[in-house]
Design a protein around this motif. Structure first.
Motif, PDB file in Angstrom:
ATOM      1  N   LEU A  45       0.822  -1.213   0.000  1.00  0.00           N
ATOM      2  CA  LEU A  45       0.000   0.000   0.000  1.00  0.00           C
ATOM      3  C   LEU A  45       0.857   1.265   0.000  1.00  0.00           C
ATOM      4  CD1 LEU A  45      -2.822  -1.018   2.505  1.00  0.00           C
ATOM      5  CD2 LEU A  45      -2.914  -0.998  -0.009  1.00  0.00           C
ATOM      6  N   LEU A  46       1.912   1.291   0.796  1.00  0.00           N
ATOM      7  CA  LEU A  46       2.788   2.463   0.849  1.00  0.00           C
ATOM      8  C   LEU A  46       3.434   2.724  -0.509  1.00  0.00           C
ATOM      9  CD1 LEU A  46       4.214   4.737   2.431  1.00  0.00           C
ATOM     10  CD2 LEU A  46       6.042   3.074   2.896  1.00  0.00           C
ATOM     11  N   PHE A  47       3.971   1.688  -1.130  1.00  0.00           N
ATOM     12  CA  PHE A  47       4.622   1.863  -2.429  1.00  0.00           C
ATOM     13  C   PHE A  47       3.621   2.363  -3.467  1.00  0.00           C
ATOM     14  CE2 PHE A  47       7.984  -1.654  -1.467  1.00  0.00           C
ATOM     15  CZ  PHE A  47       8.609  -0.818  -0.546  1.00  0.00           C
ATOM     16  N   ASP A  48       2.385   1.875  -3.406  1.00  0.00           N
ATOM     17  CA  ASP A  48       1.373   2.332  -4.357  1.00  0.00           C
ATOM     18  C   ASP A  48       1.035   3.805  -4.123  1.00  0.00           C
ATOM     19  OD1 ASP A  48      -0.287   1.709  -6.591  1.00  0.00           O
ATOM     20  OD2 ASP A  48      -2.025   1.703  -5.259  1.00  0.00           O
ATOM     21  N   THR A  49       0.904   4.189  -2.876  1.00  0.00           N
ATOM     22  CA  THR A  49       0.634   5.587  -2.548  1.00  0.00           C
ATOM     23  C   THR A  49       1.768   6.480  -3.033  1.00  0.00           C
ATOM     24  OG1 THR A  49      -0.692   4.988  -0.614  1.00  0.00           O
ATOM     25  CG2 THR A  49       0.244   7.208  -0.633  1.00  0.00           C
ATOM     26  N   GLN A  50       2.996   6.062  -2.777  1.00  0.00           N
ATOM     27  CA  GLN A  50       4.143   6.866  -3.196  1.00  0.00           C
ATOM     28  C   GLN A  50       4.239   6.942  -4.717  1.00  0.00           C
ATOM     29  OE1 GLN A  50       7.694   5.694  -1.058  1.00  0.00           O
ATOM     30  NE2 GLN A  50       6.933   6.618   0.821  1.00  0.00           N
ATOM     31  N   ALA A  51       3.974   5.849  -5.403  1.00  0.00           N
ATOM     32  CA  ALA A  51       4.004   5.868  -6.867  1.00  0.00           C
ATOM     33  C   ALA A  51       2.962   6.835  -7.418  1.00  0.00           C
ATOM     34  CB  ALA A  51       3.774   4.457  -7.411  1.00  0.00           C
ATOM     35  N   THR A  52       1.789   6.837  -6.818  1.00  0.00           N
ATOM     36  CA  THR A  52       0.722   7.753  -7.255  1.00  0.00           C
ATOM     37  C   THR A  52       1.156   9.206  -7.085  1.00  0.00           C
ATOM     38  OG1 THR A  52      -0.976   6.111  -6.725  1.00  0.00           O
ATOM     39  CG2 THR A  52      -1.687   8.420  -6.863  1.00  0.00           C
ATOM     40  N   GLU A  53       1.805   9.526  -5.966  1.00  0.00           N
ATOM     41  CA  GLU A  53       2.311  10.885  -5.733  1.00  0.00           C
ATOM     42  C   GLU A  53       3.338  11.271  -6.795  1.00  0.00           C
ATOM     43  OE1 GLU A  53       4.040  10.693  -1.839  1.00  0.00           O
ATOM     44  OE2 GLU A  53       2.098  10.673  -0.820  1.00  0.00           O
ATOM     45  N   LEU A  54       4.238  10.350  -7.101  1.00  0.00           N
ATOM     46  CA  LEU A  54       5.287  10.618  -8.089  1.00  0.00           C
ATOM     47  C   LEU A  54       4.686  10.860  -9.468  1.00  0.00           C
ATOM     48  CD1 LEU A  54       7.727   7.870  -6.849  1.00  0.00           C
ATOM     49  CD2 LEU A  54       8.214  10.332  -6.810  1.00  0.00           C
ATOM     50  N   PHE A  55       3.782   9.981  -9.873  1.00  0.00           N
ATOM     51  CA  PHE A  55       3.199  10.108 -11.207  1.00  0.00           C
ATOM     52  C   PHE A  55       2.403  11.402 -11.342  1.00  0.00           C
ATOM     53  CE2 PHE A  55       0.132   9.227 -14.600  1.00  0.00           C
ATOM     54  CZ  PHE A  55       1.017   8.926 -15.618  1.00  0.00           C
ATOM     55  N   ALA A  56       1.729  11.811 -10.282  1.00  0.00           N
ATOM     56  CA  ALA A  56       0.927  13.039 -10.330  1.00  0.00           C
ATOM     57  C   ALA A  56       1.769  14.266 -10.659  1.00  0.00           C
ATOM     58  CB  ALA A  56       0.194  13.234  -9.007  1.00  0.00           C
ATOM     59  N   LEU A  57       3.039  14.243 -10.287  1.00  0.00           N
ATOM     60  CA  LEU A  57       3.888  15.406 -10.532  1.00  0.00           C
ATOM     61  C   LEU A  57       4.522  15.420 -11.915  1.00  0.00           C
ATOM     62  CD1 LEU A  57       5.416  15.909  -7.018  1.00  0.00           C
ATOM     63  CD2 LEU A  57       3.863  17.421  -8.246  1.00  0.00           C
ATOM     64  N   THR A  58       4.447  14.307 -12.647  1.00  0.00           N
ATOM     65  CA  THR A  58       5.080  14.302 -13.969  1.00  0.00           C
ATOM     66  C   THR A  58       4.467  15.357 -14.882  1.00  0.00           C
ATOM     67  OG1 THR A  58       3.647  12.511 -14.783  1.00  0.00           O
ATOM     68  CG2 THR A  58       5.795  11.881 -13.837  1.00  0.00           C
ATOM     69  N   ASP A  59       3.171  15.458 -14.905  1.00  0.00           N
ATOM     70  CA  ASP A  59       2.516  16.437 -15.772  1.00  0.00           C
ATOM     71  C   ASP A  59       2.803  17.858 -15.316  1.00  0.00           C
ATOM     72  OD1 ASP A  59       0.820  16.744 -18.126  1.00  0.00           O
ATOM     73  OD2 ASP A  59      -0.627  17.637 -16.738  1.00  0.00           O
ATOM     74  N   VAL A  60       2.840  18.070 -14.034  1.00  0.00           N
ATOM     75  CA  VAL A  60       3.123  19.401 -13.483  1.00  0.00           C
ATOM     76  C   VAL A  60       4.520  19.863 -13.905  1.00  0.00           C
ATOM     77  CG1 VAL A  60       3.404  20.726 -11.340  1.00  0.00           C
ATOM     78  CG2 VAL A  60       1.570  19.031 -11.523  1.00  0.00           C
ATOM     79  N   VAL A  61       5.507  18.982 -13.753  1.00  0.00           N
ATOM     80  CA  VAL A  61       6.883  19.332 -14.118  1.00  0.00           C
ATOM     81  C   VAL A  61       6.986  19.539 -15.628  1.00  0.00           C
ATOM     82  CG1 VAL A  61       9.290  18.560 -14.115  1.00  0.00           C
ATOM     83  CG2 VAL A  61       7.865  18.202 -12.083  1.00  0.00           C
ATOM     84  N   ALA A  62       6.371  18.646 -16.407  1.00  0.00           N
ATOM     85  CA  ALA A  62       6.414  18.790 -17.872  1.00  0.00           C
ATOM     86  C   ALA A  62       5.798  20.116 -18.306  1.00  0.00           C
ATOM     87  CB  ALA A  62       5.692  17.621 -18.531  1.00  0.00           C
ATOM     88  N   GLU A  63       4.716  20.514 -17.670  1.00  0.00           N
ATOM     89  CA  GLU A  63       4.088  21.785 -18.035  1.00  0.00           C
ATOM     90  C   GLU A  63       4.955  22.980 -17.654  1.00  0.00           C
ATOM     91  OE1 GLU A  63       0.046  21.676 -16.617  1.00  0.00           O
ATOM     92  OE2 GLU A  63      -0.522  20.252 -18.206  1.00  0.00           O
ATOM     93  N   ARG A  64       5.764  22.852 -16.607  1.00  0.00           N
ATOM     94  CA  ARG A  64       6.718  23.931 -16.274  1.00  0.00           C
ATOM     95  C   ARG A  64       7.759  24.059 -17.395  1.00  0.00           C
ATOM     96  NH1 ARG A  64       4.579  27.459 -14.482  1.00  0.00           N
ATOM     97  NH2 ARG A  64       6.601  28.469 -14.425  1.00  0.00           N
ATOM     98  N   VAL A  65       8.180  22.928 -17.958  1.00  0.00           N
ATOM     99  CA  VAL A  65       9.112  22.970 -19.090  1.00  0.00           C
ATOM    100  C   VAL A  65       8.481  23.725 -20.244  1.00  0.00           C
ATOM    101  CG1 VAL A  65      10.323  21.584 -20.839  1.00  0.00           C
ATOM    102  CG2 VAL A  65      10.297  20.821 -18.446  1.00  0.00           C
ATOM    103  N   ARG A  66       7.250  23.364 -20.592  1.00  0.00           N
ATOM    104  CA  ARG A  66       6.567  23.994 -21.728  1.00  0.00           C
ATOM    105  C   ARG A  66       6.306  25.471 -21.471  1.00  0.00           C
ATOM    106  NH1 ARG A  66       6.994  23.048 -26.098  1.00  0.00           N
ATOM    107  NH2 ARG A  66       4.846  23.214 -26.807  1.00  0.00           N
ATOM    108  N   LYS A  67       5.911  25.821 -20.259  1.00  0.00           N
ATOM    109  CA  LYS A  67       5.639  27.225 -19.935  1.00  0.00           C
ATOM    110  C   LYS A  67       6.902  28.072 -19.982  1.00  0.00           C
ATOM    111  CE  LYS A  67       1.541  26.201 -17.204  1.00  0.00           C
ATOM    112  NZ  LYS A  67       0.978  26.098 -15.840  1.00  0.00           N
ATOM    113  N   ASN A  68       8.047  27.411 -19.878  1.00  0.00           N
ATOM    114  CA  ASN A  68       9.327  28.114 -19.982  1.00  0.00           C
ATOM    115  C   ASN A  68       9.887  28.066 -21.400  1.00  0.00           C
ATOM    116  OD1 ASN A  68      10.613  29.235 -17.367  1.00  0.00           O
ATOM    117  ND2 ASN A  68       9.496  27.404 -16.723  1.00  0.00           N
ATOM    118  N   GLY A  69       9.065  27.624 -22.354  1.00  0.00           N
ATOM    119  CA  GLY A  69       9.456  27.639 -23.753  1.00  0.00           C
ATOM    120  C   GLY A  69      10.259  26.448 -24.214  1.00  0.00           C
TER     121      GLY A  69
END
Length: 152
Positions: A45-69
Motif C-alpha cells: 500500500l505504501l509503495f502504491d501511494t508513493q508511486a501515485t504521488e510521483l506520477f501526479a507530478l510528472t505532468d506538473v513538471v512537464a508543463e513547467r518545461v513547456r511554460k518556460n518555452g
C-alpha cells in the motif's frame, strides 16, 4: 534580467527532474508489484501511494518545461538518458532492501528538486521556484516514512 542560458539551464534541469519522477515511479511500482514477506500489506500500500504521488507530478513538471518555452521528454529512452535514478529490474528483492533503495532514490530526488529550484531562481521563474518547495516537502515525507520503516 535572466538570460537565455539561464532559461536553457532551467529547462534542462526540469527535464532531468521529469525523468527522475518517471524513473522513480516505475521503480516504485516494480517494488509495489513484487514486494513479499511479513510487511507485504503495509509496504504494498505504501509503495502504491508513493508511486501515485510521483506520477501526479510528472505532468506538473512537464508543463513547467513547456511554460518556460522548452520541449519535454518524448520517450522511455529520453527518460533513461536524463534520469539520475538507476533502473532496477530485480523482482526478488528483499522488502527492506526495497525500502532502502527507494529511500536513497528519494534523497536523490530531493537534491534534483533543489537544483531545479536554484535554476528557477537564476532564470527568474518564480512559479517553479515556489512549486519546488511543495515537491521537496513531498519527497522529504517519502524519505521520512521509508526511514522510519528502517528503524529511524
Amino acid at each position: 534580467m535572466p538570460g537565455d542560458n539561464a532559461s536553457k539551464a532551467l529547462i534542462d534541469s526540469l527535464n532531468g527532474l521529469l525523468a527522475d519522477y518517471f524513473a522513480l515511479y516505475i521503480k516504485t511500482k516494480n517494488f509495489h508489484w513484487h514486494v513479499a514477506g511479513p510487511q507485504f500489506h503495509d509496504l504494498h500500500l505504501l509503495f502504491d501511494t508513493q508511486a501515485t504521488e510521483l506520477f501526479a507530478l510528472t505532468d506538473v513538471v512537464a508543463e513547467r518545461v513547456r511554460k518556460n518555452g522548452g520541449l519535454t521528454l518524448t520517450s522511455v529512452g529520453a527518460v533513461g538518458a536524463k534520469s539520475a535514478i538507476a533502473d532496477d529490474d530485480r523482482t526478488g528483492v528483499d522488502a527492506m532492501a526495497m525500502v532502502r533503495v527507494l529511500r536513497e532514490d528519494n534523497i536523490t530526488l530531493v537534491e534534483r528538486i533543489r537544483a531545479a529550484k536554484a535554476a528557477a531562481g537564476e532564470a527568474g521563474d518564480n512559479a517553479t521556484d515556489g512549486m519546488s518547495d511543495d515537491w521537496t516537502d513531498q519527497a522529504q515525507q517519502r524519505v521520512w516514512f521509508l526511514t522510519q520503516i528502517l528503524g529511524g
